[in-house]
Design an enzyme around this catalytic site. Structure first.
Site, PDB file in Angstrom:
ATOM      1  N   ASP A 106     -42.549  39.726  26.235  1.00 29.45           N
ATOM      2  CA  ASP A 106     -42.879  41.123  25.975  1.00 29.45           C
ATOM      3  C   ASP A 106     -43.275  41.875  27.242  1.00 29.45           C
ATOM      4  O   ASP A 106     -42.435  42.201  28.064  1.00 29.45           O
ATOM      5  CB  ASP A 106     -43.967  41.188  24.904  1.00 29.45           C
ATOM      6  CG  ASP A 106     -44.138  42.583  24.310  1.00 29.45           C
ATOM      7  OD1 ASP A 106     -43.447  43.521  24.751  1.00 29.45           O
ATOM      8  OD2 ASP A 106     -44.956  42.741  23.388  1.00 29.45           O
ATOM      9  N   HIS A 162     -43.549  41.071  16.545  1.00 24.77           N
ATOM     10  CA  HIS A 162     -44.999  41.154  16.346  1.00 24.77           C
ATOM     11  C   HIS A 162     -45.367  40.894  14.883  1.00 24.77           C
ATOM     12  O   HIS A 162     -45.970  39.876  14.587  1.00 24.77           O
ATOM     13  CB  HIS A 162     -45.587  42.488  16.817  1.00 24.77           C
ATOM     14  CG  HIS A 162     -45.318  42.802  18.243  1.00 24.77           C
ATOM     15  ND1 HIS A 162     -45.724  41.980  19.276  1.00 24.77           N
ATOM     16  CD2 HIS A 162     -44.663  43.835  18.834  1.00 24.77           C
ATOM     17  CE1 HIS A 162     -45.337  42.480  20.433  1.00 24.77           C
ATOM     18  NE2 HIS A 162     -44.687  43.608  20.195  1.00 24.77           N
TER      19      HIS A 162
END
Length: 451
Positions: A322, A271
């Site tokens: 994810d 991220h």
């Protein structure tokens, strides 16, 4: 397998389309030779479409495939990552190893259909529903390995260090009881998986986050890993609240604090949404990479990563599925760029005029280049020594039909809809990108979980 020669009318080699390409695969399933401008020999397998290298899905939580689509309603005044996380724990607290295998087998089939042929599984769902260990502590990890081998996708298992609920908290919440590990547990799991010698399966390690692994935990894991040549992944700076909490507890921002541990090219920051240019410079100097997950970050309202900052600093880049709301790299690259366009109100943000004017090509080549280190592999893509993984484009599909060859990658990322691959290959072998039996097992599992 026997050595195989493939021939493609077009193949994406060295950052450009090249014509009439012979591609030879050795008996070990790795590339041995590429020759452009050659007519196909009689024994060559002629591929019915342009050939692209595949990408590594550098960040996956397989069990969350069972939660995709089930958190898109709001019954309170606000909804964000933290409220989503509390609801996500509902599935984390009930999945069994058999159910996880069924979920992962369906997911991994979908990832193959999405153009990924290796997945990095950021795996923290370890223990029984009550938090006690299984008789085999790696029962859940082995369920993932079995699913990967069933589908034929490559797997990098990353057992996760998860010890605390927050920066200023010791221990975990009860809803996190299935995740509890320390550095020793994680390292033993990594060693055992690698020692098993499972085909297409390898292991690295992961730190869940700096809120879940405090200084003594991270240092202990670093000491155990030592100089081992394995990937090390970590969630960092995904949400603004995480940044604020880290500043309050330590006086530093998360990426800055992480850099203090001494990073190197084995590290991959997942991220890294909220960064400063000084933090980006520190990560670039370390050689560490960044894994951006645009589909999930958009779904959770995390914010936009500084894509130009990471690219201009030449930090290795990959993408990940994810939470599994998106399961193909084409959509990830599309939203990686579209988020920047919306935020900056301009177009082709990722392009590099004079060097790489194609936005799609710059993003794709960056992710191909970053894939090997993220997965713990020596080399990746259409390169000698890499595993012979590749995609065969369907140029009759929506968004590609009628495009000139030079625009195929642009059309794929920014204009395609629906299935775009004729075939997907792993280690020189064609893989199924749909399986009714796996889908039926997945549906039965969903019915059991959400009855």
């Amino acid at each position: 397998m026997s050595p195989t020669t493939f021939h493609a009318r077009l193949a994406w080699l060295d950052g450009r389309w090249q014509s009439d390409v012979l591609m030879r695969v050795g008996a070990d399933g790795h590339w041995t030779e590429f020759v452009a401008g050659e007519a196909p020999p009689a024994d060559a397998v002629r591929l019915d479409g342009p050939v692209l290298p595949t990408l590594v899905d550098a960040h996956s939580h397989a069990f969350q495939r069972a939660f995709a689509g089930l958190s898109e309603q709001r019954d309170s005044d606000s909804d964000d990552f933290w409220s989503w996380r509390d609801r996500m724990y509902g599935v984390a607290l009930r999945v069994t190893p058999a159910q996880l295998k069924a979920i992962a087998a369906q997911l991994y089939t979908e990832l193959l259909a999405g153009g990924y042929t290796q997945v990095c599984e950021f795996h923290y769902l370890h223990h029984r529903e009550d938090g006690s260990p299984y008789g085999d502590e790696l029962a859940m990890a082995m369920a993932l390995a079995e699913a990967a081998q069933e589908t034929g996708i490559g797997l990098t298992l990353l057992p996760v260090l998860y010890a605390h609920a927050g920066f200023a908290q010791k221990g975990l919440r009860d809803t996190q009881r299935r995740f509890r590990t320390d550095a020793g547990w994680v390292w033993r799991a990594c060693e055992r998986i690698n020692a098993a010698g499972l085909p297409l399966v390898r292991a690295g390690v992961a730190v869940h986050s700096l809120r879940a692994a405090h200084a003594e935990d991270v240092r202990a894991l670093q000491a155990l890993v030592g100089d081992a040549d394995i990937p090390i992944h970590v969630h960092v700076a995904e949400q603004q609240q995480e940044v604020d909490d880290c500043l309050a507890a330590t006086g530093k921002r998360p990426i800055d604090l992480l850099a203090d541990y001494g990073l190197d090219p084995r590290w991959h920051l997942v991220h890294a949404t909220h960064s400063t240019r000084d933090e980006i410079a520190r990560i670039a100097a370390s050689g560490a990479g960044v894994v951006i997950c645009p589909g999930t970050e958009g779904n959770l309202g995390d914010g936009l990563a500084d894509l130009p900052g990471w690219l201009d600093a030449d930090v290795p880049l990959t993408v990940g599925s994810d939470s599994q709301v998106t399961r193909g790299w084409v959509e990830e690259l599309r939203w990686l760029e579209y988020g920047q366009r919306l935020g900056q109100q301009r177009r082709n943000v990722a392009a590099r005029p004079g060097r790489q004017p194609s936005t799609a090509a710059r993003l794709f080549d960056a992710c191909v280049a970053g894939s090997s280190r993220a997965a713990g592999l020596d080399v990746w893509g259409l390169r000698i020594g890499a595993r012979a993984d590749f995609l065969v484009l369907d140029t009759t599909s929506s968004g590609l039909a009628g495009l000139p060859d030079a625009a195929l990658l642009d059309g794929l990322v920014f204009a395609s809809q629906g299935p775009t691959w004729r075939e997907v290959y792993v280690a020189g072998q064609r893989r199924a990108i749909d399986d009714p039996g796996r889908r039926e097992r997945f549906v039965d599992t969903m019915n059991a979980l959400w009855r």
